[in-house]
Design an enzyme around this catalytic site. Structure first.
Site, PDB file in Angstrom:
ATOM      1  N   LYS A  40     -15.858  -6.168   4.720  1.00  0.00           N
ATOM      2  CA  LYS A  40     -15.154  -7.481   5.182  1.00  0.00           C
ATOM      3  C   LYS A  40     -15.554  -8.003   6.578  1.00  0.00           C
ATOM      4  O   LYS A  40     -15.672  -6.897   7.450  1.00  0.00           O
ATOM      5  CB  LYS A  40     -13.685  -6.930   5.293  1.00  0.00           C
ATOM      6  CG  LYS A  40     -13.128  -6.908   3.929  1.00  0.00           C
ATOM      7  CD  LYS A  40     -11.430  -6.659   3.772  1.00  0.00           C
ATOM      8  CE  LYS A  40     -11.448  -6.526   2.377  1.00  0.00           C
ATOM      9  NZ  LYS A  40      -9.789  -6.044   2.062  1.00  0.00           N
ATOM     10  N   HIS A 100       0.614  -1.161  -0.089  1.00  0.00           N
ATOM     11  CA  HIS A 100       0.049  -0.024  -0.029  1.00  0.00           C
ATOM     12  C   HIS A 100       0.913   1.174  -0.066  1.00  0.00           C
ATOM     13  O   HIS A 100       0.494   2.157  -0.865  1.00  0.00           O
ATOM     14  CB  HIS A 100      -0.911  -0.037   1.261  1.00  0.00           C
ATOM     15  CG  HIS A 100      -2.102  -1.052   1.232  1.00  0.00           C
ATOM     16  ND1 HIS A 100      -2.112  -1.655   2.668  1.00  0.00           N
ATOM     17  CD2 HIS A 100      -2.973  -1.369   0.539  1.00  0.00           C
ATOM     18  CE1 HIS A 100      -3.267  -2.589   2.279  1.00  0.00           C
ATOM     19  NE2 HIS A 100      -3.598  -2.302   1.167  1.00  0.00           N
ATOM     20  N   ARG A 107      -1.998  -5.898  -8.222  1.00  0.00           N
ATOM     21  CA  ARG A 107      -1.154  -7.152  -8.088  1.00  0.00           C
ATOM     22  C   ARG A 107      -1.064  -8.218  -9.430  1.00  0.00           C
ATOM     23  O   ARG A 107      -0.109  -8.717  -9.703  1.00  0.00           O
ATOM     24  CB  ARG A 107      -1.289  -7.773  -6.937  1.00  0.00           C
ATOM     25  CG  ARG A 107      -0.888  -6.722  -5.522  1.00  0.00           C
ATOM     26  CD  ARG A 107      -1.422  -7.431  -4.407  1.00  0.00           C
ATOM     27  NE  ARG A 107      -2.559  -6.975  -4.221  1.00  0.00           N
ATOM     28  CZ  ARG A 107      -3.759  -7.090  -3.275  1.00  0.00           C
ATOM     29  NH1 ARG A 107      -3.057  -7.476  -2.263  1.00  0.00           N
ATOM     30  NH2 ARG A 107      -4.738  -6.885  -3.431  1.00  0.00           N
ATOM     31  N   SER A 143      -2.892  -7.391   3.000  1.00  0.00           N
ATOM     32  CA  SER A 143      -3.268  -7.430   4.582  1.00  0.00           C
ATOM     33  C   SER A 143      -3.657  -8.743   5.249  1.00  0.00           C
ATOM     34  O   SER A 143      -3.319  -8.863   6.400  1.00  0.00           O
ATOM     35  CB  SER A 143      -4.589  -6.354   4.608  1.00  0.00           C
ATOM     36  OG  SER A 143      -4.018  -5.009   4.337  1.00  0.00           O
TER      37      SER A 143
HETATM   38  P1  ADP Z   1      -6.073  -5.612   0.602  1.00  0.00           P
HETATM   39  O1  ADP Z   1      -6.490  -6.086  -0.546  1.00  0.00           O
HETATM   40  O2  ADP Z   1      -4.552  -5.902   0.979  1.00  0.00           O
HETATM   41  O3  ADP Z   1      -6.844  -6.154   1.827  1.00  0.00           O
HETATM   42  P2  ADP Z   1      -7.006  -3.047   0.493  1.00  0.00           P
HETATM   43  O4  ADP Z   1      -8.530  -3.618   0.205  1.00  0.00           O
HETATM   44  O5  ADP Z   1      -6.847  -2.156   1.562  1.00  0.00           O
HETATM   45  O6  ADP Z   1      -5.988  -4.265   0.807  1.00  0.00           O
HETATM   46  O7  ADP Z   1      -6.692  -2.484  -0.704  1.00  0.00           O
HETATM   47  C1  ADP Z   1      -6.430  -1.255  -1.140  1.00  0.00           C
HETATM   48  C2  ADP Z   1      -5.598  -1.115  -2.434  1.00  0.00           C
HETATM   49  O8  ADP Z   1      -4.361  -1.301  -2.513  1.00  0.00           O
HETATM   50  C3  ADP Z   1      -6.468  -1.853  -3.739  1.00  0.00           C
HETATM   51  O9  ADP Z   1      -6.220  -1.067  -4.900  1.00  0.00           O
HETATM   52  C4  ADP Z   1      -5.209  -2.966  -3.856  1.00  0.00           C
HETATM   53  O10 ADP Z   1      -5.181  -3.536  -5.124  1.00  0.00           O
HETATM   54  C5  ADP Z   1      -4.098  -2.040  -3.369  1.00  0.00           C
HETATM   55  N1  ADP Z   1      -3.103  -3.077  -2.826  1.00  0.00           N
HETATM   56  C6  ADP Z   1      -3.049  -3.893  -1.878  1.00  0.00           C
HETATM   57  N2  ADP Z   1      -1.917  -4.543  -1.532  1.00  0.00           N
HETATM   58  C7  ADP Z   1      -1.500  -4.034  -2.616  1.00  0.00           C
HETATM   59  C8  ADP Z   1       0.228  -4.463  -2.928  1.00  0.00           C
HETATM   60  N3  ADP Z   1       0.872  -5.286  -2.253  1.00  0.00           N
HETATM   61  N4  ADP Z   1       0.836  -3.774  -4.094  1.00  0.00           N
HETATM   62  C9  ADP Z   1       0.127  -2.984  -4.737  1.00  0.00           C
HETATM   63  N5  ADP Z   1      -1.050  -2.475  -4.453  1.00  0.00           N
HETATM   64  C10 ADP Z   1      -1.640  -3.114  -3.334  1.00  0.00           C
END
Ligand code: ADP
Length: 163
Positions: free
Chosen positions: A41, A17, A91, A129
């Site tokens: 979630k 993130h 990703r 996460s």
């Molecule tokens: P997660 O998918 O890890 O639960 P979120 O729902 O908080 O996280 O995701 C928020 C944004 O961050 C989304 O656009 C997701 O694609 C992006 N994101 C999550 N993890 C990564 C990562 N390792 N690298 C790049 N972008 C990421």
């Protein structure tokens, strides 16, 4: 002023993130990290206040990055910042399918709203996460997955939840 909105549940924020947020901050005048309060979630590890506190800590070195909580629909939140765009990290193909759908839904609500994608840094393509929560639960090494300054907070939370 061009604003990027980086939305997510950040339960907790990872280095993946943060990489997207920092890259967006180099391209846009301002970045608003938007922490979803009502993520559908089930059973989050952290409260929204704890998530925001962690995000604030790790983005503190970046003067054009701020953090806000969103209690409603993201497409409505974005109206607060005229001409803003959503920035998402991609990703894998599975992210693409989901994000494509989200963009179409968002445009039904707010037709002006554009989403732009940054490809995940190759160091973090595996990182989510949920992987961090799993690692924390089993007492695994968190260095290299999340920013150093929040490792203690995550470990402490995992300890209490393990009981
Ligand atoms: P997660 O998918 O890890 O639960 P979120 O729902 O908080 O996280 O995701 C928020 C944004 O961050 C989304 O656009 C997701 O694609 C992006 N994101 C999550 N993890 C990564 C990562 N390792 N690298 C790049 N972008 C990421």
């Amino acid at each position: 002023m061009r604003t990027a909105i980086c939305p997510g549940s950040f339960d907790p924020i990872t280095l993946g993130h943060l990489n997207i947020i920092v890259r967006a901050a180099q391209i846009f005048d301002r970045v608003v990290v938007c922490v979803a309060a009502n993520a559908t979630k089930t059973s989050p590890m952290f409260t929204v206040e704890e998530k925001v506190e962690m995000v604030r800590r790790v983005v503190a070195p970046y003067p054009n990055v701020t953090v806000e909580v969103n209690h409603g629909l993201l497409a409505e939140f974005a109206r607060k910042y005229e001409g803003s765009v959503l920035i998402k990290g991609l990703r894998a193909a599975s992210d693409f399918d989901y994000e494509f759908q989200m963009d179409l839904i968002n445009k039904r609500i707010n037709p002006e709203l554009e989403t732009m994608f940054l490809t995940a840094d190759q160091r973090y393509t595996f990182l989510s996460s949920s992987i961090v929560r799993e690692m924390a639960h089993y007492g695994g090494e968190l260095r290299g997955l999340v920013p150093e300054e929040i490792i203690g907070v995550i470990e402490a939370k995992a300890n209490t939840q393990r009981g």
